[in-house]
Design a protein around this motif. Structure first.
Motif, mmCIF file in Angstrom:
data_model
loop_
_atom_site.group_PDB
_atom_site.id
_atom_site.type_symbol
_atom_site.label_atom_id
_atom_site.label_comp_id
_atom_site.label_asym_id
_atom_site.label_seq_id
_atom_site.Cartn_x
_atom_site.Cartn_y
_atom_site.Cartn_z
ATOM 1 N N ARG A 180 71.727 -11.299 45.057
ATOM 2 C CA ARG A 180 72.471 -11.861 43.894
ATOM 3 C C ARG A 180 74.142 -11.360 44.442
ATOM 4 N N PRO A 181 74.953 -12.101 44.506
ATOM 5 C CA PRO A 181 76.172 -11.837 44.352
ATOM 6 C C PRO A 181 76.964 -10.320 44.149
ATOM 7 N N GLU A 182 77.256 -9.133 44.813
ATOM 8 C CA GLU A 182 77.944 -7.977 43.826
ATOM 9 C C GLU A 182 79.513 -8.177 43.464
ATOM 10 N N ALA A 183 79.485 -7.235 42.445
ATOM 11 C CA ALA A 183 80.456 -7.337 41.524
ATOM 12 C C ALA A 183 82.265 -6.439 42.838
ATOM 13 N N PRO A 184 83.604 -7.296 42.936
ATOM 14 C CA PRO A 184 84.263 -6.243 43.466
ATOM 15 C C PRO A 184 83.798 -5.082 43.155
ATOM 16 N N ARG A 185 83.979 -3.610 44.355
ATOM 17 C CA ARG A 185 84.230 -2.569 43.949
ATOM 18 C C ARG A 185 85.318 -1.788 43.430
ATOM 19 N N PRO A 186 85.190 -1.223 42.759
ATOM 20 C CA PRO A 186 86.446 -0.794 42.094
ATOM 21 C C PRO A 186 87.866 -1.061 42.729
ATOM 22 N N PRO A 187 87.810 -0.250 44.050
ATOM 23 C CA PRO A 187 89.521 -0.577 44.602
ATOM 24 C C PRO A 187 90.138 -2.248 44.887
ATOM 25 N N ARG A 188 88.935 -2.717 44.889
ATOM 26 C CA ARG A 188 89.221 -4.023 45.478
ATOM 27 C C ARG A 188 89.164 -4.851 44.014
ATOM 28 N N LEU A 189 88.787 -4.146 43.111
ATOM 29 C CA LEU A 189 88.545 -4.554 41.446
ATOM 30 C C LEU A 189 90.325 -4.776 41.145
ATOM 31 N N GLY A 190 90.995 -3.346 41.400
ATOM 32 C CA GLY A 190 92.482 -3.888 40.782
ATOM 33 C C GLY A 190 92.908 -3.695 41.704
ATOM 34 N N ALA A 191 93.031 -4.089 42.921
ATOM 35 C CA ALA A 191 94.041 -5.086 43.843
ATOM 36 C C ALA A 191 93.814 -6.252 43.193
ATOM 37 N N ALA A 192 92.913 -7.380 43.189
ATOM 38 C CA ALA A 192 92.497 -8.935 42.792
ATOM 39 C C ALA A 192 93.166 -8.372 41.224
ATOM 40 N N THR A 193 92.729 -7.672 40.165
ATOM 41 C CA THR A 193 93.408 -7.599 39.532
ATOM 42 C C THR A 193 95.037 -7.263 39.136
ATOM 43 N N ALA A 194 95.119 -7.051 40.417
ATOM 44 C CA ALA A 194 97.142 -7.158 40.467
ATOM 45 C C ALA A 194 98.095 -8.341 41.099
ATOM 46 N N VAL A 195 96.791 -8.825 42.273
ATOM 47 C CA VAL A 195 97.599 -10.347 42.444
ATOM 48 C C VAL A 195 97.135 -11.233 41.176
ATOM 49 N N VAL A 196 96.197 -11.060 41.039
ATOM 50 C CA VAL A 196 96.027 -12.097 39.891
ATOM 51 C C VAL A 196 96.747 -11.959 38.536
ATOM 52 N N ALA A 197 97.153 -10.897 38.297
ATOM 53 C CA ALA A 197 97.630 -11.219 37.242
ATOM 54 C C ALA A 197 99.511 -11.610 37.352
ATOM 55 N N LEU A 198 99.624 -11.790 38.477
ATOM 56 C CA LEU A 198 100.669 -12.170 38.594
ATOM 57 C C LEU A 198 101.225 -13.567 38.147
ATOM 58 N N GLY A 199 99.931 -14.078 38.437
ATOM 59 C CA GLY A 199 100.426 -15.308 36.922
ATOM 60 C C GLY A 199 101.002 -15.419 36.121
ATOM 61 N N GLY A 200 100.058 -14.114 35.063
ATOM 62 C CA GLY A 200 100.253 -13.623 34.295
ATOM 63 C C GLY A 200 102.130 -13.461 33.525
ATOM 64 N N LEU A 201 103.067 -13.106 34.904
ATOM 65 C CA LEU A 201 104.309 -12.118 34.969
ATOM 66 C C LEU A 201 105.163 -14.068 35.205
ATOM 67 N N LEU A 202 104.704 -14.841 36.233
ATOM 68 C CA LEU A 202 105.408 -16.405 36.123
ATOM 69 C C LEU A 202 104.776 -16.934 35.174
ATOM 70 N N PHE A 203 103.835 -16.897 34.509
ATOM 71 C CA PHE A 203 104.174 -18.148 32.451
ATOM 72 C C PHE A 203 104.657 -17.775 31.918
ATOM 73 N N GLY A 204 105.460 -15.559 31.881
ATOM 74 C CA GLY A 204 106.335 -15.694 30.861
ATOM 75 C C GLY A 204 107.582 -15.778 31.213
ATOM 76 N N PHE A 205 108.138 -15.658 32.337
ATOM 77 C CA PHE A 205 109.571 -15.802 33.548
ATOM 78 C C PHE A 205 109.341 -16.890 32.803
ATOM 79 N N ASP A 206 108.328 -18.042 33.559
ATOM 80 C CA ASP A 206 108.575 -19.444 33.457
ATOM 81 C C ASP A 206 109.308 -20.205 31.767
ATOM 82 N N THR A 207 108.562 -19.537 31.276
ATOM 83 C CA THR A 207 108.707 -20.025 30.200
ATOM 84 C C THR A 207 110.346 -19.617 29.185
ATOM 85 N N GLY A 208 110.611 -18.328 29.666
ATOM 86 C CA GLY A 208 111.580 -17.593 28.804
ATOM 87 C C GLY A 208 112.635 -18.073 29.599
ATOM 88 N N VAL A 209 113.043 -18.033 31.098
ATOM 89 C CA VAL A 209 114.301 -18.297 32.075
ATOM 90 C C VAL A 209 114.320 -19.519 31.927
#
Length: 456
Positions: free
Chosen positions: A35-64
């Motif tokens: 079975r595919p394994e979940a990302p290891r913690p360092p990779r998990l942190g990097a993936a979270t940082a990248v994908v969560a930019l979608g949340g930042l853009l969500f907020g920026f584009d609704t507020g600007v």
């Protein structure tokens, strides 16, 4: 359409998507596929940082747009109706984006859809920067809305699926934190360029995180939950896979009931009316609203601080307690705010109104704000998770549009106090609903969450 019909529509998605080739029964010398394994913690942190930019853009584009519109309307000579259209174009696009994002996320995977979302953010911002008239700006805002709506569905879904149960709440809340940061950043950007009236520069700043997200999503791992989709249907949906009508699984029905109700409560509780119209509300209470952007920045700071405070509490205190305290605080704040708006304007009235707005936004940000998106990503079974989350996001955006468009006309017709008391009634109703219907999902695996939903 009834709740059961929605459940039947997404229930069959729990079944296999295509016939699977016959597999030889394992012998004593054979081994089951890995079975595919979940990302290891360092990779998990990097993936979270990248994908969560979608949340930042969500907020920026609704507020600007709140600051850009002050200067945009002069350059394009917009009427009041056209101003409203520029604002609502993003909300309409977001509703469409939320609705359309679920099926591709199930079919093509979360990663590919996230890449498309980042590309759409970049395209929409570039179109806004180069807009030459009202029509081109509406088109740009609609494109941004498609990205915002898709991000509101797929970003928390992806973060929930890559996270271990003990960290799931914090990772999904990271998206909500960056959403509030995005709103605050948009206000600060508006403030920075207000002196030069350069609304194009306001939009251009958003290209920095959108390009970073586009490049980063090329290297993130696919969601392990999507990769390990079950080869058999969930009990209760097997016949649906064969094309016959079957009752939806109880877990799907219950998840829809909870997700759609909280989606409506989050918006009909009035949060975006307070955020969108804070200066107008303060002016009605007798507080000068000449510095509207500064007031928006202050409300944005409160929103960020309380959302950050929610991060450690999500997985410690749990989802249910935060929802209950949040809705109770919202209801009390709204009742008091309505009372303050009903007395003659004066120093006492506007101080009470300002305090109530702070406690209201803080109560929302520490509970209902982030917890709704977490539950929308946690509650649905694997095959229905993307489409169920998309339906929740669709209802949320549709309610957002209704409240945003009707707040001022209704307040003028019946009085702003009655509007806030109506919001308080919705919050109180949401409190009762959570007590009766919402299970605790803290530290539970997805399978355990489904067991809790089915058991009730």
């Amino acid at each position: 359409m009834k709740l059961q019909d929605y459940a039947r529509a997404i229930g069959p998605s729990l079944a296999p998507r295509s016939p699977t080739p016959a597999v030889r029964p394992p012998s004593q010398t054979s081994h089951p596929p890995r079975r595919p394994e979940a990302p290891r913690p360092p990779r998990l942190g990097a993936a979270t940082a990248v994908v969560a930019l979608g949340g930042l853009l969500f907020g920026f584009d609704t507020g600007v747009i709140s600051g850009a519109l002050l200067f945009l309307k002069e350059d394009f000579a917009l009427t009041s109706f056209q101003e409203g259209t520029v604002i609502s174009a993003l909300l309409l696009g977001a509703a469409v984006g939320a609705l359309l994002s679920g099926r591709p996320a199930d079919r093509f995977g979360r990663k590919r859809v996230l890449i498309a979302v980042a590309a759409t953010f970049t395209l929409g911002l570039a179109a806004a920067v180069t807009a030459r008239d009202f029509a081109s700006m509406v088109a740009a805002r609609t494109i941004l809305g498609l990205a915002v709506g898709s991000a509101s569905t797929v970003v928390p879904l992806y973060l929930a699926e890559i996270a271990p149960p003990r960290l799931r709440g914090r990772l999904v809340t990271a998206n909500q934190v960056l959403l509030t940061v995005g709103i605050l950043v948009s206000y600060l950007v508006n403030l920075a360029f207000a002196g030069s009236a350069d609304w194009r520069a306001m939009f251009a700043v958003g290209l920095i995180p959108s390009v970073a997200m586009l490049l980063g999503t090329l290297f993130i791992p696919e969601s392990p939950e999507w990769l390990r989709r079950p080869p058999a249907a969930v009990p209760g949906t097997a016949t649906a896979a064969a094309g016959t009508k079957a009752p939806a699984h109880p877990a799907v029905r219950r998840a829809l009931l909870i997700g759609l109700t909280l989606a409506a409560v989050q918006q009909f509780g009035g949060i975006n009316s307070v955020i969108y119209y804070a200066p107008s509300i303060m002016a009605r209470a007798g507080l000068p609203a000449t510095h509207s952007i500064q007031y928006a920045v202050f409300i944005g700071v409160v929103n960020v601080v309380m959302t950050v405070a929610a991060v450690p509490l999500i997985d410690r205190a749990g989802r249910r307690p935060l929802l209950l305290w949040s809705l109770a605080g919202m209801a009390v704040s709204l009742v008091t705010l309505g009372a303050a708006m009903g007395v003659p304007p004066g120093p006492v009235a506007h101080v009470i109104a300002l305090i109530c707005m702070i406690t209201y936004v803080g109560s929302f940000a520490i509970g209902l704000g982030p917890v709704f998106w977490i539950l929308a990503a946690e509650l649905f079974p694997p095959g229905a998770r993307a489409r169920g989350g998309a339906l929740c996001a669709l209802v949320n955006w549709a309610a957002n549009l209704v409240v945003g468009q009707l707040f001022l006309p209704v307040a003028d017709a019946v009085g702003v106090s009655w509007v806030f008391w109506a919001f308080a009634a919705v919050s109180a109703g949401g409190l009762v609903f959570v007590l009766r219907q919402v299970p605790e999902t803290k530290n539970r695996s997805f399978a355990e969450v489904q067991g809790a939903l089915t058991a009730r």
